[in-house]
Design a protein around this motif. Sequence first.
Motif, short mmCIF file in Angstrom:
data_model
loop_
_atom_site.label_atom_id
_atom_site.label_comp_id
_atom_site.label_asym_id
_atom_site.label_seq_id
_atom_site.Cartn_x
_atom_site.Cartn_y
_atom_site.Cartn_z
N ASP A 193 6.01 1.27 -5.18
CA ASP A 193 5.95 -0.18 -5.36
C ASP A 193 5.68 -0.88 -4.03
N HIS A 194 6.29 -0.35 -2.98
CA HIS A 194 6.11 -0.93 -1.64
C HIS A 194 4.66 -0.77 -1.18
N LEU A 195 4.05 0.38 -1.45
CA LEU A 195 2.65 0.59 -1.09
C LEU A 195 1.76 -0.42 -1.79
N VAL A 196 2.07 -0.72 -3.05
CA VAL A 196 1.30 -1.73 -3.79
C VAL A 196 1.40 -3.08 -3.08
N SER A 197 2.61 -3.44 -2.65
CA SER A 197 2.81 -4.72 -1.96
C SER A 197 2.05 -4.77 -0.64
N VAL A 198 2.11 -3.69 0.12
CA VAL A 198 1.41 -3.65 1.42
C VAL A 198 -0.10 -3.76 1.22
N SER A 199 -0.60 -3.19 0.14
CA SER A 199 -2.05 -3.20 -0.11
C SER A 199 -2.59 -4.61 -0.32
N ARG A 200 -1.70 -5.58 -0.56
CA ARG A 200 -2.13 -6.96 -0.78
C ARG A 200 -2.16 -7.79 0.51
N ILE A 201 -1.70 -7.22 1.62
CA ILE A 201 -1.75 -7.94 2.90
C ILE A 201 -3.21 -8.03 3.34
N PRO A 202 -3.72 -9.23 3.66
CA PRO A 202 -5.16 -9.42 3.90
C PRO A 202 -5.78 -8.52 4.96
N HIS A 203 -5.09 -8.32 6.09
CA HIS A 203 -5.70 -7.54 7.19
C HIS A 203 -5.29 -6.07 7.15
N VAL A 204 -4.70 -5.64 6.03
CA VAL A 204 -4.35 -4.23 5.83
C VAL A 204 -5.24 -3.67 4.72
N ARG A 261 -14.35 8.16 0.02
CA ARG A 261 -14.03 8.84 -1.24
C ARG A 261 -12.71 8.37 -1.84
N ALA A 262 -12.09 7.40 -1.19
CA ALA A 262 -10.80 6.90 -1.64
C ALA A 262 -10.95 5.66 -2.53
N ALA A 263 -9.91 5.38 -3.30
CA ALA A 263 -9.86 4.17 -4.13
C ALA A 263 -9.12 3.09 -3.35
N PHE A 264 -9.61 1.85 -3.45
CA PHE A 264 -9.00 0.73 -2.74
C PHE A 264 -8.73 -0.42 -3.71
N ASP A 265 -7.98 -1.41 -3.23
CA ASP A 265 -7.73 -2.65 -3.96
C ASP A 265 -7.14 -2.37 -5.35
N ASP A 266 -7.71 -2.98 -6.39
CA ASP A 266 -7.12 -2.85 -7.73
C ASP A 266 -7.14 -1.40 -8.22
N ASP A 267 -8.17 -0.65 -7.85
CA ASP A 267 -8.23 0.76 -8.27
C ASP A 267 -7.08 1.56 -7.67
N ALA A 268 -6.80 1.30 -6.38
CA ALA A 268 -5.69 2.00 -5.72
C ALA A 268 -4.36 1.56 -6.32
N ARG A 269 -4.21 0.26 -6.56
CA ARG A 269 -2.96 -0.24 -7.11
C ARG A 269 -2.70 0.30 -8.52
#
Length: 283
Positions: A193-204, A261-269
């Motif tokens: 859950d914390h990783l999901v939150s961090v993924s929403r920080i604009p410069h991260v 090859r990684a998923a980012f943004d909504d796909d990662a979340r």
Amino acid sequence: MKLDPRQAGQSRRDLAAAIRNLRLASGLSGERLALRCGMSQSKVSRIETGRTLPSATDVQQILNALGVDDDTQEELISLARTANAEYQDVRASVRRGLHYRQRELASLETNAKRIRFFMPTLVTGLLQVPEYMRAAMSPPVDPASGDVSRAVAFKLERQSLLHDKSKRLEFVLTESAIRWRLCEPSVMALQLDHLVSVSRIPHVRLGVLPLSAPVGEGAYHTFTVYDRTLVTIEMFTGRVVLLDPKDIDHYQKLYSYFSERAAFDDDARSLLQGWAEGFRADG
């Protein structure tokens, strides 16, 4: 010549002496050598006295200018690569106190503007929740004897970096790293859950590399690229710091390869949330 990062200091001194002796044997002045290899005279002087650590490319240019034979070139270029590596022993850090290691990492992070983390095994400290952090710092095999609570406090303090808008932080975590059951399921769900939150920080920028993704390169170890300045490689018993520009360039390319090859943004979340729910179901 075997690359042994623990010998980096001696290799640096040996390299400086070898270059100076070869120049003297050739009969060239420092000024003439500098002209031949396209460097300033002051840089050649600093290399010969050990005040400047030359890259493997610098050494290649100097040896070409001196007309050195192939065997000597190979030996000294290998020596240059050893000199450009530093080995930092985890046990030495523990003897001084676990929190000193956190201070060392904080210093690297403070001086860098762009930091790229590749994590194939565990979640890095900057992204850990306290419960996960304690488990990571208290391994059952050869447990650290330092003050874990103090180290955790420093680690949490380091996480303020995530909110520093002057930095660009990029993370690629493999599915194996994310789902490795370091803790009980409820803590693992909280960590995701914390990783999901961090993924929403604009410069991260946080990417997830799932096991289903086709990847032709092995994920051999954790590494971090600081700007274009240095790379750190994590091992069980210590950390290797690479300074040679060719090594840094190689790891930059590796990071780009995994990142593409990684998923980012909504796909990662979406992946993270699904795995978190799986842990909750197990709990």
